[in-house]
Motif scaffolding. Structure first.
Motif, PDB file in Angstrom:
ATOM      1  N   THR A  50      -0.308  -5.050  -6.312  1.00  0.00           N
ATOM      2  CA  THR A  50       1.143  -5.160  -6.173  1.00  0.00           C
ATOM      3  C   THR A  50       1.793  -3.784  -6.087  1.00  0.00           C
ATOM      4  O   THR A  50       2.698  -3.555  -5.268  1.00  0.00           O
ATOM      5  N   VAL A  51       1.332  -2.858  -6.900  1.00  0.00           N
ATOM      6  CA  VAL A  51       1.848  -1.487  -6.829  1.00  0.00           C
ATOM      7  C   VAL A  51       1.517  -0.876  -5.467  1.00  0.00           C
ATOM      8  O   VAL A  51       2.355  -0.201  -4.849  1.00  0.00           O
ATOM      9  N   ALA A  52       0.313  -1.133  -4.964  1.00  0.00           N
ATOM     10  CA  ALA A  52      -0.071  -0.628  -3.646  1.00  0.00           C
ATOM     11  C   ALA A  52       0.790  -1.256  -2.554  1.00  0.00           C
ATOM     12  O   ALA A  52       1.186  -0.569  -1.603  1.00  0.00           O
ATOM     13  N   PHE A  53       1.096  -2.545  -2.678  1.00  0.00           N
ATOM     14  CA  PHE A  53       1.987  -3.228  -1.732  1.00  0.00           C
ATOM     15  C   PHE A  53       3.332  -2.521  -1.669  1.00  0.00           C
ATOM     16  O   PHE A  53       3.864  -2.256  -0.586  1.00  0.00           O
ATOM     17  N   LEU A  54       3.867  -2.188  -2.825  1.00  0.00           N
ATOM     18  CA  LEU A  54       5.160  -1.509  -2.875  1.00  0.00           C
ATOM     19  C   LEU A  54       5.068  -0.081  -2.338  1.00  0.00           C
ATOM     20  O   LEU A  54       5.975   0.383  -1.642  1.00  0.00           O
ATOM     21  N   MET A  55       3.990   0.624  -2.643  1.00  0.00           N
ATOM     22  CA  MET A  55       3.830   1.992  -2.169  1.00  0.00           C
ATOM     23  C   MET A  55       3.697   2.050  -0.653  1.00  0.00           C
ATOM     24  O   MET A  55       4.290   2.910   0.004  1.00  0.00           O
ATOM     25  N   ILE A  56       2.908   1.144  -0.092  1.00  0.00           N
ATOM     26  CA  ILE A  56       2.683   1.132   1.357  1.00  0.00           C
ATOM     27  C   ILE A  56       3.983   0.862   2.100  1.00  0.00           C
ATOM     28  O   ILE A  56       4.277   1.484   3.118  1.00  0.00           O
ATOM     29  N   ALA A 115       5.049  11.949   2.722  1.00  0.00           N
ATOM     30  CA  ALA A 115       5.055  10.540   3.130  1.00  0.00           C
ATOM     31  C   ALA A 115       3.652  10.086   3.501  1.00  0.00           C
ATOM     32  O   ALA A 115       3.240   8.968   3.164  1.00  0.00           O
ATOM     33  N   ARG A 116       2.912  10.943   4.174  1.00  0.00           N
ATOM     34  CA  ARG A 116       1.535  10.582   4.551  1.00  0.00           C
ATOM     35  C   ARG A 116       0.625  10.477   3.333  1.00  0.00           C
ATOM     36  O   ARG A 116      -0.220   9.585   3.254  1.00  0.00           O
ATOM     37  N   VAL A 117       0.791  11.399   2.392  1.00  0.00           N
ATOM     38  CA  VAL A 117      -0.023  11.348   1.172  1.00  0.00           C
ATOM     39  C   VAL A 117       0.309  10.093   0.371  1.00  0.00           C
ATOM     40  O   VAL A 117      -0.585   9.408  -0.152  1.00  0.00           O
ATOM     41  N   TRP A 118       1.597   9.766   0.272  1.00  0.00           N
ATOM     42  CA  TRP A 118       2.035   8.565  -0.442  1.00  0.00           C
ATOM     43  C   TRP A 118       1.436   7.312   0.190  1.00  0.00           C
ATOM     44  O   TRP A 118       0.935   6.428  -0.509  1.00  0.00           O
ATOM     45  N   LEU A 119       1.463   7.227   1.523  1.00  0.00           N
ATOM     46  CA  LEU A 119       0.891   6.081   2.230  1.00  0.00           C
ATOM     47  C   LEU A 119      -0.620   6.014   2.039  1.00  0.00           C
ATOM     48  O   LEU A 119      -1.186   4.937   1.820  1.00  0.00           O
ATOM     49  N   PHE A 120      -1.290   7.163   2.084  1.00  0.00           N
ATOM     50  CA  PHE A 120      -2.729   7.214   1.888  1.00  0.00           C
ATOM     51  C   PHE A 120      -3.113   6.738   0.491  1.00  0.00           C
ATOM     52  O   PHE A 120      -4.061   5.962   0.331  1.00  0.00           O
ATOM     53  N   ILE A 121      -2.381   7.184  -0.517  1.00  0.00           N
ATOM     54  CA  ILE A 121      -2.654   6.738  -1.888  1.00  0.00           C
ATOM     55  C   ILE A 121      -2.407   5.241  -2.022  1.00  0.00           C
ATOM     56  O   ILE A 121      -3.174   4.536  -2.683  1.00  0.00           O
ATOM     57  N   GLY A 122      -1.365   4.739  -1.380  1.00  0.00           N
ATOM     58  CA  GLY A 122      -1.104   3.304  -1.406  1.00  0.00           C
ATOM     59  C   GLY A 122      -2.231   2.502  -0.782  1.00  0.00           C
ATOM     60  O   GLY A 122      -2.665   1.482  -1.327  1.00  0.00           O
ATOM     61  N   PHE A 123      -2.746   2.962   0.370  1.00  0.00           N
ATOM     62  CA  PHE A 123      -3.874   2.264   0.994  1.00  0.00           C
ATOM     63  C   PHE A 123      -5.142   2.388   0.157  1.00  0.00           C
ATOM     64  O   PHE A 123      -5.949   1.445   0.095  1.00  0.00           O
ATOM     65  N   MET A 124      -5.330   3.527  -0.490  1.00  0.00           N
ATOM     66  CA  MET A 124      -6.493   3.667  -1.374  1.00  0.00           C
ATOM     67  C   MET A 124      -6.422   2.676  -2.533  1.00  0.00           C
ATOM     68  O   MET A 124      -7.436   2.060  -2.891  1.00  0.00           O
ATOM     69  N   LEU A 125      -5.251   2.523  -3.119  1.00  0.00           N
ATOM     70  CA  LEU A 125      -5.088   1.558  -4.207  1.00  0.00           C
ATOM     71  C   LEU A 125      -5.307   0.132  -3.713  1.00  0.00           C
ATOM     72  O   LEU A 125      -5.922  -0.692  -4.413  1.00  0.00           O
ATOM     73  N   PHE A 156      -4.847 -11.944  -0.567  1.00  0.00           N
ATOM     74  CA  PHE A 156      -3.536 -12.370  -0.070  1.00  0.00           C
ATOM     75  C   PHE A 156      -2.490 -11.265  -0.224  1.00  0.00           C
ATOM     76  O   PHE A 156      -1.663 -11.056   0.664  1.00  0.00           O
ATOM     77  N   ILE A 157      -2.525 -10.536  -1.341  1.00  0.00           N
ATOM     78  CA  ILE A 157      -1.572  -9.440  -1.519  1.00  0.00           C
ATOM     79  C   ILE A 157      -1.853  -8.325  -0.513  1.00  0.00           C
ATOM     80  O   ILE A 157      -0.935  -7.756   0.079  1.00  0.00           O
ATOM     81  N   PHE A 158      -3.122  -8.037  -0.280  1.00  0.00           N
ATOM     82  CA  PHE A 158      -3.501  -6.999   0.678  1.00  0.00           C
ATOM     83  C   PHE A 158      -3.026  -7.352   2.085  1.00  0.00           C
ATOM     84  O   PHE A 158      -2.380  -6.542   2.764  1.00  0.00           O
ATOM     85  N   PHE A 159      -3.315  -8.571   2.539  1.00  0.00           N
ATOM     86  CA  PHE A 159      -2.914  -8.971   3.887  1.00  0.00           C
ATOM     87  C   PHE A 159      -1.403  -9.152   3.992  1.00  0.00           C
ATOM     88  O   PHE A 159      -0.822  -8.907   5.051  1.00  0.00           O
ATOM     89  N   GLY A 160      -0.764  -9.549   2.900  1.00  0.00           N
ATOM     90  CA  GLY A 160       0.696  -9.598   2.894  1.00  0.00           C
ATOM     91  C   GLY A 160       1.306  -8.220   3.073  1.00  0.00           C
ATOM     92  O   GLY A 160       2.293  -8.053   3.792  1.00  0.00           O
ATOM     93  N   GLY A 161       0.718  -7.222   2.439  1.00  0.00           N
ATOM     94  CA  GLY A 161       1.191  -5.855   2.610  1.00  0.00           C
ATOM     95  C   GLY A 161       0.995  -5.346   4.026  1.00  0.00           C
ATOM     96  O   GLY A 161       1.858  -4.657   4.580  1.00  0.00           O
ATOM     97  N   LEU A 162      -0.138  -5.700   4.648  1.00  0.00           N
ATOM     98  CA  LEU A 162      -0.367  -5.287   6.029  1.00  0.00           C
ATOM     99  C   LEU A 162       0.605  -5.962   6.984  1.00  0.00           C
ATOM    100  O   LEU A 162       1.118  -5.327   7.909  1.00  0.00           O
ATOM    101  N   VAL A 163       0.861  -7.250   6.773  1.00  0.00           N
ATOM    102  CA  VAL A 163       1.810  -7.957   7.635  1.00  0.00           C
ATOM    103  C   VAL A 163       3.207  -7.376   7.477  1.00  0.00           C
ATOM    104  O   VAL A 163       3.926  -7.187   8.458  1.00  0.00           O
ATOM    105  N   PHE A 164       3.598  -7.078   6.246  1.00  0.00           N
ATOM    106  CA  PHE A 164       4.939  -6.532   6.016  1.00  0.00           C
ATOM    107  C   PHE A 164       5.074  -5.121   6.583  1.00  0.00           C
ATOM    108  O   PHE A 164       6.139  -4.738   7.063  1.00  0.00           O
TER     109      PHE A 164
END
Length: 160
Positions: A67-73, A96-106, A142-150
């Motif tokens: 969920t935190v990764a969803f919000l970060m991404i 911004a790129r580092v923040w997105l990278f950390i979100g995808f890593m999480l 589901f949270i991962f794919f929801g984040g990708l769709v969003f």
């Protein structure tokens, strides 16, 4: 990647609905349904197996991290990552790129950890009750794919 909904034809009906105009709405609703379904599955498993021996409560950590990764991404727009709309601030486009990278890593880390919980905690020990492990995995998927769709299903053209 964000233009994959542009070429979809939804039949030859005479309803005159402009799907490109409703793209952000459709992607947002689909992502919300996926996110809700993930949490609904894990809540069902927690209610069905409240005993710590059948479903260890520390397994909820993967869903919280997802969920935190969803919000970060989704906190960083594509324009900020490209450098189009973000030139101010202390760290700018690189931040911004580092923040997105950390979100995808999480996000990937929580998905991999949920697979580890499923197989290491339920399948390999051959427990009689496997549903909590499956619920942890599906919650994170589901949270991962929801984040990708969003993130990639919406367009930012309407915001500018």
């Amino acid at each position: 990647m964000s233009g994959f909904l542009d070429g979809i034809r939804c039949g030859d009906c005479e309803c005159n609905v402009d799907w490109a105009e409703r793209r952000n709405t459709i992607a947002s609703v689909a992502a919300g349904v996926l996110f809700f379904t993930g949490w609904w599955i894990i809540i069902d498993a927690a209610v069905k197996y409240p005993d710590d021996g059948q479903f260890h409560h520390a397994y909820h950590t993967c869903g919280v991290i997802a969920t935190v990764a969803f919000l970060m991404i989704n906190a960083v727009s594509n324009g900020q990552v490209r450098g189009d709309s973000y030139s101010e601030g202390c760290i700018g486009q690189t931040g911004a790129r580092v923040w997105l990278f950390i979100g995808f890593m999480l996000a990937f880390g929580s998905l991999i950890a949920s697979m580890w919980i499923l197989f290491g905690g339920f399948v390999v020990p051959q427990k009689h009750v496997v549903y909590p492990g499956i619920a942890v995995f599906f919650q994170n998927a589901f949270i991962f794919f929801g984040g990708l769709v969003f993130k990639f299903g919406r367009t930012e053209d309407l915001w500018q």
